[in-house]
Design a protein around this motif. Sequence first.
Motif, mmCIF file in Angstrom:
data_model
loop_
_atom_site.group_PDB
_atom_site.id
_atom_site.type_symbol
_atom_site.label_atom_id
_atom_site.label_comp_id
_atom_site.label_asym_id
_atom_site.label_seq_id
_atom_site.Cartn_x
_atom_site.Cartn_y
_atom_site.Cartn_z
ATOM 1 N N LEU A 185 0.815 -1.214 0.000
ATOM 2 C CA LEU A 185 0.000 0.000 0.000
ATOM 3 C C LEU A 185 0.849 1.263 0.000
ATOM 4 O O LEU A 185 0.557 2.212 -0.736
ATOM 5 C CB LEU A 185 -0.950 0.005 1.204
ATOM 6 C CG LEU A 185 -1.947 1.162 1.231
ATOM 7 C CD1 LEU A 185 -2.888 1.116 0.032
ATOM 8 C CD2 LEU A 185 -2.752 1.169 2.531
ATOM 9 N N ALA A 237 -0.553 4.642 3.799
ATOM 10 C CA ALA A 237 -1.156 5.505 2.776
ATOM 11 C C ALA A 237 -0.728 6.957 2.950
ATOM 12 O O ALA A 237 -0.309 7.624 1.990
ATOM 13 C CB ALA A 237 -2.678 5.392 2.833
ATOM 14 N N HIS A 292 -10.014 7.665 -5.525
ATOM 15 C CA HIS A 292 -9.341 6.780 -6.478
ATOM 16 C C HIS A 292 -10.044 5.428 -6.608
ATOM 17 O O HIS A 292 -9.519 4.516 -7.243
ATOM 18 C CB HIS A 292 -7.877 6.591 -6.072
ATOM 19 C CG HIS A 292 -6.990 7.740 -6.458
ATOM 20 N ND1 HIS A 292 -6.930 8.894 -5.722
ATOM 21 C CD2 HIS A 292 -6.168 7.920 -7.519
ATOM 22 C CE1 HIS A 292 -6.083 9.737 -6.303
ATOM 23 N NE2 HIS A 292 -5.619 9.175 -7.393
ATOM 24 N N LEU A 318 -5.332 0.738 -7.225
ATOM 25 C CA LEU A 318 -4.180 1.621 -7.420
ATOM 26 C C LEU A 318 -3.353 1.172 -8.626
ATOM 27 O O LEU A 318 -2.833 2.010 -9.383
ATOM 28 C CB LEU A 318 -3.325 1.649 -6.151
ATOM 29 C CG LEU A 318 -3.992 2.304 -4.930
ATOM 30 C CD1 LEU A 318 -3.143 2.095 -3.681
ATOM 31 C CD2 LEU A 318 -4.218 3.795 -5.169
ATOM 32 N N ALA A 339 -7.998 -2.736 -2.970
ATOM 33 C CA ALA A 339 -7.246 -1.480 -2.864
ATOM 34 C C ALA A 339 -5.995 -1.509 -3.741
ATOM 35 O O ALA A 339 -5.735 -0.571 -4.512
ATOM 36 C CB ALA A 339 -6.863 -1.227 -1.406
ATOM 37 N N THR A 354 -6.254 11.994 3.191
ATOM 38 C CA THR A 354 -5.842 10.748 2.534
ATOM 39 C C THR A 354 -7.029 9.804 2.371
ATOM 40 O O THR A 354 -7.145 9.121 1.344
ATOM 41 C CB THR A 354 -4.692 10.079 3.315
ATOM 42 O OG1 THR A 354 -3.501 10.862 3.143
ATOM 43 C CG2 THR A 354 -4.421 8.665 2.815
ATOM 44 N N TYR A 355 -7.921 9.754 3.353
ATOM 45 C CA TYR A 355 -9.141 8.947 3.211
ATOM 46 C C TYR A 355 -9.919 9.396 1.967
ATOM 47 O O TYR A 355 -10.363 8.567 1.157
ATOM 48 C CB TYR A 355 -10.005 9.092 4.466
ATOM 49 C CG TYR A 355 -11.407 8.549 4.326
ATOM 50 C CD1 TYR A 355 -11.671 7.188 4.459
ATOM 51 C CD2 TYR A 355 -12.471 9.410 4.043
ATOM 52 C CE1 TYR A 355 -12.961 6.700 4.321
ATOM 53 C CE2 TYR A 355 -13.771 8.921 3.901
ATOM 54 C CZ TYR A 355 -14.004 7.568 4.040
ATOM 55 O OH TYR A 355 -15.283 7.093 3.892
ATOM 56 N N LEU A 411 -8.135 8.312 -1.171
ATOM 57 C CA LEU A 411 -8.333 6.885 -1.446
ATOM 58 C C LEU A 411 -9.717 6.628 -2.037
ATOM 59 O O LEU A 411 -9.850 5.911 -3.040
ATOM 60 C CB LEU A 411 -8.153 6.068 -0.160
ATOM 61 C CG LEU A 411 -6.730 6.012 0.415
ATOM 62 C CD1 LEU A 411 -6.739 5.446 1.825
ATOM 63 C CD2 LEU A 411 -5.806 5.193 -0.475
ATOM 64 N N THR A 412 -10.748 7.195 -1.427
ATOM 65 C CA THR A 412 -12.098 6.992 -1.962
ATOM 66 C C THR A 412 -12.215 7.617 -3.356
ATOM 67 O O THR A 412 -12.870 7.060 -4.234
ATOM 68 C CB THR A 412 -13.165 7.596 -1.031
ATOM 69 O OG1 THR A 412 -12.889 8.988 -0.820
ATOM 70 C CG2 THR A 412 -13.195 6.888 0.299
ATOM 71 N N ILE A 470 -11.107 3.309 -4.061
ATOM 72 C CA ILE A 470 -10.953 2.297 -3.004
ATOM 73 C C ILE A 470 -12.212 2.287 -2.149
ATOM 74 O O ILE A 470 -12.693 3.333 -1.709
ATOM 75 C CB ILE A 470 -9.683 2.571 -2.182
ATOM 76 C CG1 ILE A 470 -8.460 2.266 -3.068
ATOM 77 C CG2 ILE A 470 -9.652 1.730 -0.914
ATOM 78 C CD1 ILE A 470 -7.145 2.653 -2.488
ATOM 79 N N CYS A 512 0.701 3.835 -3.146
ATOM 80 C CA CYS A 512 0.238 5.211 -2.925
ATOM 81 C C CYS A 512 1.310 6.205 -3.378
ATOM 82 O O CYS A 512 0.996 7.235 -3.993
ATOM 83 C CB CYS A 512 -0.101 5.443 -1.458
ATOM 84 S SG CYS A 512 -1.668 4.705 -0.936
#
Length: 457
Positions: free
Chosen positions: A13, A441, A103, A133, A129, A96-97, A100-101, A105, A17
């Motif tokens: 991860l 991440a 992108h 990515l 995840a 970062t959350y 991630l969402t 995830i 990232c």
Amino acid sequence: MESYELVILGGGLAGMCAAVEAGEKGAHVLLLEKQDELGGSTVLSSGYMAFTGTEMQEAAGIVDSNQSLLDDLIEVGGGVNDPSLLTFYAENQLETYKWLTGHGIEFRSLEAVSGHSVPRGHIIDPHQAIQTLYKRVKQLPNVTIRLCAPAKRLLKNGEGRIDRVLYELEGTEQTVEATKGVVIASGGFAKDESLLEQFAPHLKGALRIGGSGNHGDGIKMAWEHGAWVSDLPYLNGTYGFHPSTSGAVKTQGLAFYKGGIMVNQLGRRFVNESISYKLLGKAAFNQPDKITYQVWDQTVMDKSVADDPLYDLELLRRRRLLYMADSLEELADCIDVPLEVLEETISRYNQGIQTGEDPDFGRKTLTHNYGKPTPIEKAPFYAFESTVAMLATYAGVAVNSAAEVLNPFGEPIPGLYAAGEVTGGFHGAGYMTGSSLGKAAVFGRVAAARALSPIKV
């Protein structure tokens, strides 16, 4: 000799990232992965990520804050973790959350787990995840990934800057230039017996189920160039695995965080079950013959969470890993502990719940500062033999909040960055569930961004 702006070592991860972050900034990136597939220890993890302030918490009516997250991280880490890393994480985790969402995830659900004062364990499917990515990386022509390409050494120029990586590809040594920096995201050393013997001799006999490529390569390469290390004295295994566990098929359950207790083969409790399962593992390893059982009743069983990596107790039952009995007498016989001792243990525990004071270990909550224990009294009763596994090492090279690798004087080693399990200083003496993937991440992205645009911290 090939040349890239950024060379990343490891495709878990943190590395992925970093690759996406750098690639989207237009940098020319090479990611080297030792194994024949991406994922590393990430895909062996429970998939929890510790975030606060999310719309998932809001929808569940959970009141949380960056400060509460920070306080928990410090408390769980015994106050020996680096406050600058924790503060940076708390301040940057929500962004970062959202990254991630954004992108793709997917976060499936929310639970309170080890070290949480409120539910903040956001659950991902680690495979989804990593693949999400990877799909993004394939859209970026400036990012290259090479599998089966283990890094061997870091090389520095005449000015002392790390600017090249020696690696192996198809049996041939190659050297690649990294004009802006190298990010070590190569994981820990859970599968390296020589390093475990050196730094964790107390874990001899723990199950070895870490990532197959985790032999401490990144730590050794950084050490050669003067990297300092953090958290090695606090290495502990992870509690809650069935003794039959091997490889990627996880047989872990943490019923004690839903209201179960832990007993040894003498039928006695030996610890406050609400503390970090790293510390629970340490306590369990000190029991006679290292044999322990989680014990619970139907009230706890009814809290089983389907498809949850830690709380799917029904799955353990379907896999025939649980003892199930209609009475404590029958259960004691199943697990071969003295009936009168087990009955006394549970009676004292139940009495403590009624009076509001656990007389033996001071347990007041289910996990950390969250949840109210319930008496163990409703048949059927269950027991789950549990042991300690070396899954991840959570200790390694010292870094600052810019993800720069530091020497023993706290000075950055020019050109060298690190993120994920290979780093130390974040977890300290304990472990908050979700903080490992969370920091991977956050600091994976930071490592890439700072390498491309260095800022004094």
